[in-house]
Design an enzyme around this catalytic site. Sequence first.
Site, PDB file in Angstrom:
ATOM      1  N   GLU A 255       1.006  -1.023   0.102  1.00 18.33           N
ATOM      2  CA  GLU A 255      -0.413   0.076   0.255  1.00 18.33           C
ATOM      3  C   GLU A 255       1.006   1.121   0.384  1.00 18.33           C
ATOM      4  OE1 GLU A 255      -2.687   0.343   0.164  1.00 18.33           O
ATOM      5  OE2 GLU A 255      -3.834  -2.083   0.239  1.00 18.33           O
ATOM      6  N   CYS A 294      -2.911   8.308   3.962  1.00 20.22           N
ATOM      7  CA  CYS A 294      -2.736   7.684   2.570  1.00 20.22           C
ATOM      8  C   CYS A 294      -3.965   7.668   1.783  1.00 20.22           C
ATOM      9  CB  CYS A 294      -2.943   6.323   2.200  1.00 20.22           C
ATOM     10  SG  CYS A 294      -4.051   5.196   3.130  1.00 20.22           S
TER      11      CYS A 294
HETATM   12  P1  NAP Z   1       8.575   4.841   4.884  1.00 22.25           P
HETATM   13  O1  NAP Z   1       9.513   5.958   4.893  1.00 22.25           O
HETATM   14  O2  NAP Z   1       8.247   4.090   3.222  1.00 22.25           O
HETATM   15  O3  NAP Z   1       8.304   3.643   5.953  1.00 22.25           O
HETATM   16  C1  NAP Z   1       7.860   2.582   5.727  1.00 22.25           C
HETATM   17  C2  NAP Z   1       8.120   1.556   7.040  1.00 22.25           C
HETATM   18  O4  NAP Z   1       8.803   0.772   5.769  1.00 22.25           O
HETATM   19  C3  NAP Z   1       8.885   2.322   7.869  1.00 22.25           C
HETATM   20  O5  NAP Z   1       7.672   0.991   8.727  1.00 22.25           O
HETATM   21  C4  NAP Z   1       9.599   2.402   7.451  1.00 22.25           C
HETATM   22  O6  NAP Z   1      10.563   1.437   9.343  1.00 22.25           O
HETATM   23  C5  NAP Z   1       9.915   0.685   6.768  1.00 22.25           C
HETATM   24  N1  NAP Z   1      10.942   0.762   6.064  1.00 22.25           N
HETATM   25  C6  NAP Z   1      11.845   1.042   5.710  1.00 22.25           C
HETATM   26  N2  NAP Z   1      13.086   1.027   4.875  1.00 22.25           N
HETATM   27  C7  NAP Z   1      13.211  -0.664   5.408  1.00 22.25           C
HETATM   28  C8  NAP Z   1      13.524  -1.744   5.175  1.00 22.25           C
HETATM   29  N3  NAP Z   1      15.144  -1.659   4.824  1.00 22.25           N
HETATM   30  N4  NAP Z   1      13.282  -2.676   5.926  1.00 22.25           N
HETATM   31  C9  NAP Z   1      12.439  -2.793   6.193  1.00 22.25           C
HETATM   32  N5  NAP Z   1      11.858  -2.021   6.531  1.00 22.25           N
HETATM   33  C10 NAP Z   1      12.024  -0.765   6.263  1.00 22.25           C
HETATM   34  O7  NAP Z   1       7.223   4.911   4.906  1.00 22.25           O
HETATM   35  P2  NAP Z   1       6.663   6.253   6.225  1.00 22.25           P
HETATM   36  O8  NAP Z   1       7.321   7.852   5.709  1.00 22.25           O
HETATM   37  O9  NAP Z   1       6.668   5.658   7.458  1.00 22.25           O
HETATM   38  O10 NAP Z   1       4.623   6.686   5.530  1.00 22.25           O
HETATM   39  C11 NAP Z   1       4.755   7.333   4.734  1.00 22.25           C
HETATM   40  C12 NAP Z   1       4.015   7.064   3.311  1.00 22.25           C
HETATM   41  O11 NAP Z   1       3.424   5.644   3.640  1.00 22.25           O
HETATM   42  C13 NAP Z   1       3.298   8.480   2.491  1.00 22.25           C
HETATM   43  O12 NAP Z   1       4.030   8.167   1.634  1.00 22.25           O
HETATM   44  C14 NAP Z   1       2.134   7.746   2.133  1.00 22.25           C
HETATM   45  O13 NAP Z   1       1.127   8.013   0.553  1.00 22.25           O
HETATM   46  C15 NAP Z   1       1.951   6.427   2.836  1.00 22.25           C
HETATM   47  N6  NAP Z   1       1.016   5.638   2.620  1.00 22.25           N
HETATM   48  C16 NAP Z   1       0.787   4.726   2.304  1.00 22.25           C
HETATM   49  C17 NAP Z   1      -0.783   3.932   2.448  1.00 22.25           C
HETATM   50  C18 NAP Z   1      -1.856   3.168   2.474  1.00 22.25           C
HETATM   51  O14 NAP Z   1      -2.554   2.279   2.391  1.00 22.25           O
HETATM   52  N7  NAP Z   1      -1.040   2.585   0.378  1.00 22.25           N
HETATM   53  C19 NAP Z   1      -1.232   4.269   3.843  1.00 22.25           C
HETATM   54  C20 NAP Z   1      -0.093   5.223   4.737  1.00 22.25           C
HETATM   55  C21 NAP Z   1       0.914   5.741   4.521  1.00 22.25           C
HETATM   56  P3  NAP Z   1      10.713   3.305   9.927  1.00 22.25           P
HETATM   57  O15 NAP Z   1       9.949   4.170   9.725  1.00 22.25           O
HETATM   58  O16 NAP Z   1      12.050   2.720  11.087  1.00 22.25           O
HETATM   59  O17 NAP Z   1      12.224   3.948   8.205  1.00 22.25           O
END
Ligand code: NAP
Length: 680
Positions: A255, A294
Amino acid sequence: MKLGNYVEGSWKEGLGSFAPLFDASTGDVIAEASTEGIDFGSMLGYARTVGSPALRKLTFHERARMLKALALHLNSKKEEFYKISFKSGATKVDSWIDIEGGFGNLFTYSSIGRRQMPNTPHFVDGQYVPLSKEGSFGGHHIYVPKEGVAIHINAFNFPVWGMLEKIAVNLLAGVPAVVKPASITSYLTEAVVREIIASKILPEGALQLICGSARGILDHVTSQDVVTFTGSAVTGKMLKSHKNIVDLAVPFNMEADSLNCSILGIDAVPGTEEFKIFIKEVSKEMTVKAGQKCTAIRRIIVPEGMIGEVHTALQERFKKLTIGNPSTDDVRMGPLAGKTQQKEVLERIEELSKCCDILIDGRENLNLVSGDMDKGSFLGPTLLMCPSPMTSTIPHETEAFGPVSTIMGYKSTSEAIELSKKGQGSLVGSIVTSDDDIATQMVLGMASHHGRVLVLNKDSAKESTGHGSPMPQLCHGGPGRAGGGEEMGGMRGVFHYMQRTAIQGHPTTLSKITGVYQPGAAQPEDTVHPFRKYFEELKIGDTLISKTRDITREVIDQFADLSGDHFYAHKADSDFEGTLFDSQVAHGYFIISAAAGLFVDPPKGPVLANYGIDELRFIKPVYVGSSIKVHLTVKEKIQQEPREDEVPRGIVKFQVDVRDEENESVALATILTLVANKPS
Ligand code: NAP
């Protein structure tokens, strides 16, 4: 405060390299997270060997009751969660969506499990498929829980809902979870998991938690695991292409960020109810969670001539918006989750402004009622306008994950549809119109590029759950840019954690395996009438063969008079030339009523009531002079949850097969009865 990781049955702090986590309004350090020294491979192994067997042996009903107990327990602790949630920048309303919305998911999945799923650990899918001429061989499908673990890598914006909407589903499926919330707001997820573990409602191994970095976790996944990811497309794509995910065909549900739109119908001119609804919905979606949703509306698609009015109306609403630290009263919009997020959003506004005019600039003149402007991560609602949306790509591709949205004009309904699709796949799109022809054209035009489409008008708006709320009963996810994933959707979501297996064999064998009578299976007769047997005493396949009854002209005429159904086919003097019938035919409803007269055993007994008929079919006409009999077979049994004021009981589905003098089926039905449990 050092956050704990819940690992293999105990709380463990990381060994070092603690990352500070900040209050979004004041910038104060409120927690620290580390996963150094945590063995992810061993955690996943523990879930597979301890949590998985414990969950798999439970039935759907038992798992569902667990979810309800969890929801009730967490609800009793909610005030402490609200206090923590304010630190993430979430207002009371934002926190309600996250916290109580999450509990709502547990309740809904509990109800789905108890009402729509059987009281067995596996699920029988669809209908029996005959595969032979003589009826001795056929197939069916069953779902069994996968024997791995669900690894949920979540985004920062919904630390509670983000976890609960996912674990509700995998737990109901019988699969344990390892949850990895985004580090920045993991202190709230940790508080909730501490309560879940302390409650001892879940079997050990069913839930583990990682607070802090989980880099490397996918090195340990196996083919029975399921990975879900919610977050940015960049991270999602990187994880989805991990060697193990590809090589071992591990299901990966993504997602990601999407450029959702809301479209104002051409009919919804200023002054109409629909125009007001549109403005309210857009401003709500821009400001709830400070636009960090999101599903938030990133593209506001309106008839070209109405851009000015939409701008003015939104400006009026934003004037009344109070921004500040959510832990103080009267704050309607909080800060972004942190400085990193604020910096990213500001960069995206710069990017958008390359081809858009800034109509309302949330970076300026921010009237804070509380919080620290410098240390906190505040940003006001920011509205841009794209003058050439059919040719510009930036506003269809650039997600500013904050209170930021771009207005764009359209000339025709088909152009509005084209614009909506330029997002290249979205979680949700909404349409505000009172014209159902426009709604139909738009929904059918947009659906291929959207996971969900909401139509709002004055009749639906009051009770609508809104553009931004994914509902557990409906699918959440979207194609293309939105990640191509799908979750929830009632039972559909549960099956993402189960293996569907086609099973083949003799119908008697398949009846035994599925617990559902399959056509052609053995039908042992018993001297004891099935209505004299308690729930426990009835066996799948047990059959009663009734006496016969003659069908005469008199009874057909009497039934016609009694029911008032004088359709030509049931009248002796009709001209049957060119019809489907040769002569006067008995009413199908009479045949099924007469069948009841043949199989019912009248005195009071274990059968408490007949509450309905499913799958009723009239297969062959029954003419005057025929005689019918019934084969009544126990088809399926579902134990019901005991309720205080009711006799303990289950549902028994009987197959009613009415046959004529040639032993051919003339009518088939499944009757639903409530049968008492054997008194203990
Ligand atoms: P993100 O930076 O992509 O991180 C998402 C998750 O991935 C976090 O728990 C992060 O952990 C983890 N992660 C990153 N690198 C990883 C790796 N190498 N191995 C394992 N886990 C890893 O996104 P965010 O900043 O938290 O969220 C914002 C984005 O999410 C926005 O773009 C939004 O549109 C999107 N979003 C989409 C939805 C949907 O349902 N489509 C819902 C909510 C949000 P860390 O925090 O420890 O880095």
